[in-house]
Design a protein around this motif. Structure first.
Motif, PDB file in Angstrom:
ATOM      1  N   SER A 119      95.072  -6.241  86.484  1.00  0.00           N
ATOM      2  CA  SER A 119      95.157  -6.568  85.060  1.00  0.00           C
ATOM      3  C   SER A 119      95.757  -7.952  84.857  1.00  0.00           C
ATOM      4  O   SER A 119      96.544  -8.419  85.673  1.00  0.00           O
ATOM      5  CB  SER A 119      96.025  -5.542  84.331  1.00  0.00           C
ATOM      6  OG  SER A 119      95.445  -4.260  84.415  1.00  0.00           O
ATOM      7  N   LYS A 120      95.399  -8.557  83.743  1.00  0.00           N
ATOM      8  CA  LYS A 120      95.917  -9.886  83.414  1.00  0.00           C
ATOM      9  C   LYS A 120      96.577  -9.860  82.043  1.00  0.00           C
ATOM     10  O   LYS A 120      96.171 -10.560  81.134  1.00  0.00           O
ATOM     11  CB  LYS A 120      94.792 -10.922  83.436  1.00  0.00           C
ATOM     12  CG  LYS A 120      94.239 -11.179  84.811  1.00  0.00           C
ATOM     13  CD  LYS A 120      93.225 -12.304  84.791  1.00  0.00           C
ATOM     14  CE  LYS A 120      92.707 -12.566  86.189  1.00  0.00           C
ATOM     15  NZ  LYS A 120      91.757 -13.663  86.226  1.00  0.00           N
ATOM     16  N   PHE A 121      97.587  -9.038  81.902  1.00  0.00           N
ATOM     17  CA  PHE A 121      98.302  -8.972  80.633  1.00  0.00           C
ATOM     18  C   PHE A 121      99.146 -10.225  80.452  1.00  0.00           C
ATOM     19  O   PHE A 121      99.699 -10.767  81.399  1.00  0.00           O
ATOM     20  CB  PHE A 121      99.195  -7.731  80.573  1.00  0.00           C
ATOM     21  CG  PHE A 121      98.420  -6.449  80.545  1.00  0.00           C
ATOM     22  CD1 PHE A 121      97.680  -6.091  79.427  1.00  0.00           C
ATOM     23  CD2 PHE A 121      98.421  -5.594  81.633  1.00  0.00           C
ATOM     24  CE1 PHE A 121      96.962  -4.914  79.390  1.00  0.00           C
ATOM     25  CE2 PHE A 121      97.705  -4.407  81.611  1.00  0.00           C
ATOM     26  CZ  PHE A 121      96.974  -4.071  80.486  1.00  0.00           C
ATOM     27  N   SER A 122      99.271 -10.646  79.215  1.00  0.00           N
ATOM     28  CA  SER A 122     100.063 -11.832  78.892  1.00  0.00           C
ATOM     29  C   SER A 122     101.490 -11.433  78.527  1.00  0.00           C
ATOM     30  O   SER A 122     101.767 -10.268  78.221  1.00  0.00           O
ATOM     31  CB  SER A 122      99.429 -12.577  77.718  1.00  0.00           C
ATOM     32  OG  SER A 122      99.575 -11.811  76.528  1.00  0.00           O
ATOM     33  N   VAL A 123     102.377 -12.402  78.535  1.00  0.00           N
ATOM     34  CA  VAL A 123     103.748 -12.183  78.082  1.00  0.00           C
ATOM     35  C   VAL A 123     103.730 -11.678  76.641  1.00  0.00           C
ATOM     36  O   VAL A 123     104.441 -10.731  76.288  1.00  0.00           O
ATOM     37  CB  VAL A 123     104.580 -13.485  78.192  1.00  0.00           C
ATOM     38  CG1 VAL A 123     105.924 -13.322  77.515  1.00  0.00           C
ATOM     39  CG2 VAL A 123     104.745 -13.894  79.644  1.00  0.00           C
ATOM     40  N   GLU A 124     102.903 -12.291  75.817  1.00  0.00           N
ATOM     41  CA  GLU A 124     102.803 -11.895  74.408  1.00  0.00           C
ATOM     42  C   GLU A 124     102.421 -10.412  74.279  1.00  0.00           C
ATOM     43  O   GLU A 124     102.997  -9.679  73.474  1.00  0.00           O
ATOM     44  CB  GLU A 124     101.762 -12.777  73.704  1.00  0.00           C
ATOM     45  CG  GLU A 124     101.828 -12.736  72.210  1.00  0.00           C
ATOM     46  CD  GLU A 124     103.112 -13.317  71.627  1.00  0.00           C
ATOM     47  OE1 GLU A 124     103.497 -12.848  70.544  1.00  0.00           O
ATOM     48  OE2 GLU A 124     103.730 -14.196  72.230  1.00  0.00           O
ATOM     49  N   GLU A 125     101.462  -9.967  75.075  1.00  0.00           N
ATOM     50  CA  GLU A 125     101.063  -8.567  75.042  1.00  0.00           C
ATOM     51  C   GLU A 125     102.231  -7.671  75.485  1.00  0.00           C
ATOM     52  O   GLU A 125     102.465  -6.602  74.898  1.00  0.00           O
ATOM     53  CB  GLU A 125      99.859  -8.321  75.950  1.00  0.00           C
ATOM     54  CG  GLU A 125      98.570  -8.905  75.405  1.00  0.00           C
ATOM     55  CD  GLU A 125      97.446  -8.843  76.408  1.00  0.00           C
ATOM     56  OE1 GLU A 125      96.393  -8.241  76.070  1.00  0.00           O
ATOM     57  OE2 GLU A 125      97.592  -9.389  77.537  1.00  0.00           O
ATOM     58  N   ALA A 126     102.958  -8.105  76.484  1.00  0.00           N
ATOM     59  CA  ALA A 126     104.102  -7.316  76.980  1.00  0.00           C
ATOM     60  C   ALA A 126     105.195  -7.220  75.906  1.00  0.00           C
ATOM     61  O   ALA A 126     105.798  -6.159  75.714  1.00  0.00           O
ATOM     62  CB  ALA A 126     104.644  -7.928  78.256  1.00  0.00           C
ATOM     63  N   LEU A 127     105.457  -8.323  75.226  1.00  0.00           N
ATOM     64  CA  LEU A 127     106.509  -8.337  74.210  1.00  0.00           C
ATOM     65  C   LEU A 127     106.195  -7.442  73.019  1.00  0.00           C
ATOM     66  O   LEU A 127     107.099  -6.908  72.377  1.00  0.00           O
ATOM     67  CB  LEU A 127     106.759  -9.769  73.723  1.00  0.00           C
ATOM     68  CG  LEU A 127     107.382 -10.725  74.739  1.00  0.00           C
ATOM     69  CD1 LEU A 127     107.445 -12.128  74.164  1.00  0.00           C
ATOM     70  CD2 LEU A 127     108.763 -10.239  75.167  1.00  0.00           C
ATOM     71  N   HIS A 128     104.910  -7.237  72.742  1.00  0.00           N
ATOM     72  CA  HIS A 128     104.509  -6.437  71.584  1.00  0.00           C
ATOM     73  C   HIS A 128     104.065  -5.015  71.954  1.00  0.00           C
ATOM     74  O   HIS A 128     103.684  -4.247  71.077  1.00  0.00           O
ATOM     75  CB  HIS A 128     103.391  -7.154  70.815  1.00  0.00           C
ATOM     76  CG  HIS A 128     103.883  -8.396  70.140  1.00  0.00           C
ATOM     77  ND1 HIS A 128     103.775  -9.626  70.710  1.00  0.00           N
ATOM     78  CD2 HIS A 128     104.540  -8.557  68.973  1.00  0.00           C
ATOM     79  CE1 HIS A 128     104.339 -10.525  69.917  1.00  0.00           C
ATOM     80  NE2 HIS A 128     104.798  -9.909  68.856  1.00  0.00           N
ATOM     81  N   TYR A 129     104.114  -4.687  73.222  1.00  0.00           N
ATOM     82  CA  TYR A 129     103.680  -3.368  73.673  1.00  0.00           C
ATOM     83  C   TYR A 129     104.677  -2.294  73.241  1.00  0.00           C
ATOM     84  O   TYR A 129     105.879  -2.457  73.378  1.00  0.00           O
ATOM     85  CB  TYR A 129     103.516  -3.365  75.190  1.00  0.00           C
ATOM     86  CG  TYR A 129     103.066  -2.040  75.728  1.00  0.00           C
ATOM     87  CD1 TYR A 129     101.750  -1.628  75.558  1.00  0.00           C
ATOM     88  CD2 TYR A 129     103.951  -1.184  76.388  1.00  0.00           C
ATOM     89  CE1 TYR A 129     101.332  -0.391  76.041  1.00  0.00           C
ATOM     90  CE2 TYR A 129     103.535   0.035  76.866  1.00  0.00           C
ATOM     91  CZ  TYR A 129     102.230   0.426  76.684  1.00  0.00           C
ATOM     92  OH  TYR A 129     101.813   1.630  77.155  1.00  0.00           O
ATOM     93  N   LYS A 130     104.162  -1.199  72.731  1.00  0.00           N
ATOM     94  CA  LYS A 130     104.983  -0.053  72.338  1.00  0.00           C
ATOM     95  C   LYS A 130     104.895   1.002  73.447  1.00  0.00           C
ATOM     96  O   LYS A 130     103.808   1.466  73.784  1.00  0.00           O
ATOM     97  CB  LYS A 130     104.489   0.558  71.026  1.00  0.00           C
ATOM     98  CG  LYS A 130     104.474  -0.419  69.866  1.00  0.00           C
ATOM     99  CD  LYS A 130     105.872  -0.759  69.422  1.00  0.00           C
ATOM    100  CE  LYS A 130     105.841  -1.632  68.189  1.00  0.00           C
ATOM    101  NZ  LYS A 130     106.659  -2.798  68.274  1.00  0.00           N
ATOM    102  N   LEU A 131     106.031   1.347  74.011  1.00  0.00           N
ATOM    103  CA  LEU A 131     106.066   2.324  75.096  1.00  0.00           C
ATOM    104  C   LEU A 131     105.519   3.676  74.649  1.00  0.00           C
ATOM    105  O   LEU A 131     105.775   4.113  73.527  1.00  0.00           O
ATOM    106  CB  LEU A 131     107.495   2.525  75.610  1.00  0.00           C
ATOM    107  CG  LEU A 131     108.107   1.354  76.371  1.00  0.00           C
ATOM    108  CD1 LEU A 131     109.549   1.672  76.724  1.00  0.00           C
ATOM    109  CD2 LEU A 131     107.317   1.039  77.604  1.00  0.00           C
ATOM    110  N   ILE A 132     104.796   4.317  75.531  1.00  0.00           N
ATOM    111  CA  ILE A 132     104.292   5.667  75.296  1.00  0.00           C
ATOM    112  C   ILE A 132     105.403   6.626  75.715  1.00  0.00           C
ATOM    113  O   ILE A 132     105.918   6.544  76.819  1.00  0.00           O
ATOM    114  CB  ILE A 132     103.008   5.919  76.132  1.00  0.00           C
ATOM    115  CG1 ILE A 132     101.936   4.910  75.753  1.00  0.00           C
ATOM    116  CG2 ILE A 132     102.542   7.354  75.948  1.00  0.00           C
ATOM    117  CD1 ILE A 132     100.762   4.871  76.732  1.00  0.00           C
ATOM    118  N   LYS A 133     105.748   7.513  74.840  1.00  0.00           N
ATOM    119  CA  LYS A 133     106.852   8.467  75.142  1.00  0.00           C
ATOM    120  C   LYS A 133     106.343   9.692  75.824  1.00  0.00           C
ATOM    121  O   LYS A 133     105.297  10.171  75.693  1.00  0.00           O
ATOM    122  CB  LYS A 133     107.575   8.854  73.857  1.00  0.00           C
ATOM    123  CG  LYS A 133     108.181   7.680  73.131  1.00  0.00           C
ATOM    124  CD  LYS A 133     109.413   7.209  73.825  1.00  0.00           C
ATOM    125  CE  LYS A 133     109.952   5.998  73.099  1.00  0.00           C
ATOM    126  NZ  LYS A 133     111.031   5.354  73.648  1.00  0.00           N
TER     127      LYS A 133
END
Length: 156
Positions: free
Chosen positions: A142-156
């Motif tokens: 995968s090639k996720f960006s920092v921006e995508e990581a910062l806005h990702y909502k964890l799945i509980k």
């Protein structure tokens, strides 16, 4: 925006205790692999051997070899892993380590100056194995960006 770097963890399950002759070929190459990493473009930090005893408390398995490092980018880590002298040793992993059923490598972004912990590493591996590739924990696939990581909502 702050600078972010790529943190990675990879674990391997030893075929035998490190004191066993089976593991000698691996042990003979650890310093070589670390030296290659230390001078690789984009390398920032790596866990030192003297810091690894605490890993057993977090991972609860003394047969694991745990490596954590920080890189400027996914590309820098990829180049070290597959385009340096590291690959020669990497290709021999079956001599020393068993095949793991779970995903054994995870990447995630960290802010500049942050040193990843064993708990960080375990959390990312666990999340990746439960939820698959996400901006929170991913692999070279995968090639996720920092921006995508910062806005990702964890799945509980």
């Amino acid at each position: 925006m702050s600078r972010y770097f790529l943190s990675q963890v990879n674990i391997a399950k030893c075929l035998a205790p490190l004191s066993d002759p089976v593991m000698q070929g691996f042990l003979d190459n650890v310093d070589k692999m670390n030296a290659i990493a230390d001078v690789s473009d984009g390398f920032i930090w790596r866990l030192k051997d003297e810091d690894k005893d605490a890993a057993v408390l977090v991972f609860k398995d003394d047969t694991l070899i745990i490596n954590i490092s920080v890189w400027e980018s996914r590309e820098a880590l990829f180049n070290y892993t597959y385009s340096s002298g590291h690959i020669e040793v990497f290709k021999r992993k079956k001599e020393w380590f068993s095949k793991m059923k779970m995903l054994h490598m995870a990447f995630w972004y960290i802010p500049e100056g942050y040193i990843p912990t064993f708990q960080d590493a375990k959390d990312r591996l666990d999340y990746l194995n439960i939820h698959g590739e996400t901006p929170y924990a991913f692999t070279f696939k995968s090639k996720f960006s920092v921006e995508e990581a910062l806005h990702y909502k964890l799945i509980k």
